[in-house]
Motif scaffolding. Structure first.
Motif, short mmCIF file in Angstrom:
data_model
loop_
_atom_site.label_atom_id
_atom_site.label_comp_id
_atom_site.label_asym_id
_atom_site.label_seq_id
_atom_site.Cartn_x
_atom_site.Cartn_y
_atom_site.Cartn_z
N LYS A 14 31.85 34.55 64.35
CA LYS A 14 30.91 33.78 63.54
C LYS A 14 31.50 33.47 62.16
O LYS A 14 31.45 32.33 61.69
CB LYS A 14 29.59 34.54 63.40
N PHE A 15 32.06 34.48 61.51
CA PHE A 15 32.66 34.25 60.19
C PHE A 15 33.86 33.31 60.29
O PHE A 15 34.08 32.49 59.40
CB PHE A 15 33.04 35.58 59.52
N ALA A 16 34.62 33.42 61.37
CA ALA A 16 35.76 32.51 61.56
C ALA A 16 35.28 31.07 61.69
O ALA A 16 35.88 30.15 61.12
CB ALA A 16 36.55 32.93 62.80
N SER A 17 34.20 30.88 62.40
CA SER A 17 33.64 29.55 62.57
C SER A 17 33.12 28.99 61.24
O SER A 17 33.35 27.82 60.92
CB SER A 17 32.51 29.59 63.60
N ARG A 94 41.02 32.92 50.68
CA ARG A 94 41.16 34.27 50.10
C ARG A 94 39.96 35.16 50.43
O ARG A 94 40.11 36.30 50.85
CB ARG A 94 41.37 34.16 48.59
N ASN A 95 38.77 34.64 50.26
CA ASN A 95 37.58 35.47 50.44
C ASN A 95 37.26 35.75 51.90
O ASN A 95 36.83 36.86 52.24
CB ASN A 95 36.39 34.87 49.70
N PHE A 96 37.48 34.80 52.77
CA PHE A 96 37.25 35.07 54.18
C PHE A 96 38.33 36.00 54.73
O PHE A 96 38.08 36.73 55.69
CB PHE A 96 37.11 33.78 54.98
N ALA A 97 39.52 36.02 54.10
CA ALA A 97 40.54 37.01 54.49
C ALA A 97 40.07 38.42 54.15
O ALA A 97 40.28 39.36 54.93
CB ALA A 97 41.87 36.70 53.81
N VAL A 98 39.43 38.57 52.99
CA VAL A 98 38.87 39.87 52.62
C VAL A 98 37.84 40.30 53.66
O VAL A 98 37.84 41.44 54.13
CB VAL A 98 38.21 39.82 51.21
N LEU A 99 36.98 39.38 54.02
CA LEU A 99 35.95 39.66 55.01
C LEU A 99 36.56 40.01 56.36
O LEU A 99 36.20 41.02 56.97
CB LEU A 99 35.04 38.43 55.12
N GLU A 100 37.51 39.23 56.80
CA GLU A 100 38.18 39.48 58.08
C GLU A 100 38.86 40.84 58.09
O GLU A 100 38.71 41.63 59.04
CB GLU A 100 39.21 38.39 58.37
N ASN A 101 39.63 41.13 57.04
CA ASN A 101 40.35 42.41 56.98
C ASN A 101 39.38 43.59 56.96
O ASN A 101 39.64 44.61 57.58
CB ASN A 101 41.27 42.45 55.76
N THR A 102 38.28 43.43 56.26
CA THR A 102 37.27 44.49 56.21
C THR A 102 36.71 44.73 57.61
O THR A 102 36.63 45.87 58.07
CB THR A 102 36.14 44.14 55.22
N LEU A 103 36.32 43.67 58.27
CA LEU A 103 35.74 43.80 59.62
C LEU A 103 36.73 44.45 60.59
O LEU A 103 36.36 45.31 61.39
CB LEU A 103 35.34 42.43 60.16
N LYS A 104 37.96 44.04 60.52
CA LYS A 104 38.97 44.55 61.46
C LYS A 104 39.39 45.98 61.15
O LYS A 104 39.87 46.68 62.03
CB LYS A 104 40.17 43.62 61.49
N ASN A 105 39.23 46.41 59.89
CA ASN A 105 39.67 47.75 59.52
C ASN A 105 38.57 48.80 59.54
O ASN A 105 38.85 49.98 59.37
CB ASN A 105 40.34 47.72 58.14
N LEU A 106 37.34 48.38 59.74
CA LEU A 106 36.26 49.36 59.85
C LEU A 106 36.29 50.00 61.23
O LEU A 106 36.51 49.33 62.23
CB LEU A 106 34.89 48.68 59.66
N ASP A 107 36.09 51.28 61.26
CA ASP A 107 35.92 52.00 62.51
C ASP A 107 34.53 51.64 63.04
O ASP A 107 33.62 51.37 62.27
CB ASP A 107 36.03 53.51 62.23
N GLU A 108 34.36 51.66 64.34
CA GLU A 108 33.05 51.31 64.91
C GLU A 108 31.93 52.16 64.33
O GLU A 108 30.81 51.68 64.15
CB GLU A 108 33.08 51.40 66.43
N ASN A 109 32.20 53.41 64.00
CA ASN A 109 31.17 54.27 63.42
C ASN A 109 30.82 53.86 61.99
O ASN A 109 29.71 54.14 61.52
CB ASN A 109 31.61 55.74 63.43
#
Length: 165
Positions: A14-17, A94-109
């Motif tokens: 969704k964020f990518a779109s 820049r800002n969507f990269a922050v968002l993407e990196n955050t999403l990808k680096n969070l553990d499912e928990n």
């Protein structure tokens, strides 16, 4: 694949779109177009992009990542704010990269960890779902302004052109 993973993957998509569609609109416009507002009570695309940036800073960087919150929400809507097209693109990327990196680096928990938003305690997942809704609303405004400025020259952004996050 569990339900939580499906939700997380859907958020990433969704964020990518949203990012892609904002960039596709900006690509069609001039510097003047992205700073144009239909009237004094409406925002320009430049204001909306800076507002999304402020939200990502406050909700993601400060809220989830624990950085200092230095958001100037009122300044995001300054009628005198002007951006060059290039600057608008850089802010979005820049800002969507922050968002993407955050999403990808969070553990499912991590998605179920509590966050304090105003007076409410919510989960990180709640924050991300709200951001998705909020950014979608502003995407709609950006699309509408693009259509107003370009009229019949406007090229739809709802048909993907092969770019991802």
């Amino acid at each position: 694949m569990n339900f939580q993973r499906i939700v997380i993957d859907n958020l990433i998509s969704k964020f990518a779109s949203i990012k892609s569609r904002i960039l596709l609109v900006i690509e069609q416009l001039t510097d003047d177009d992205i700073n144009w507002r239909p009237n004094e009570e409406s925002n320009s695309i430049a204001n909306l992009i800076v507002h999304i940036e402020g939200n990502i800073h406050q909700r993601i960087e400060a809220g989830i990542l624990g950085k200092q919150d230095q958001r100037d929400r009122e300044g995001e809507f300054d009628l005198n704010r002007k951006l060059k097209k290039r600057e608008a693109v850089e802010i979005v990327i820049r800002n969507f990269a922050v968002l993407e990196n955050t999403l990808k680096n969070l553990d499912e928990n991590d998605y179920l960890k509590p966050q304090k938003i105003r007076q409410n305690t919510v989960t990180i997942l709640d924050v991300l779902l709200q951001c998705s809704t909020h950014f979608s609303e502003h995407l709609g405004q950006i699309l509408y302004i693009g259509k107003l400025k370009l009229d019949r020259k406007y090229k739809t952004t709802s048909i993907p052109r092969g770019k991802s996050f």
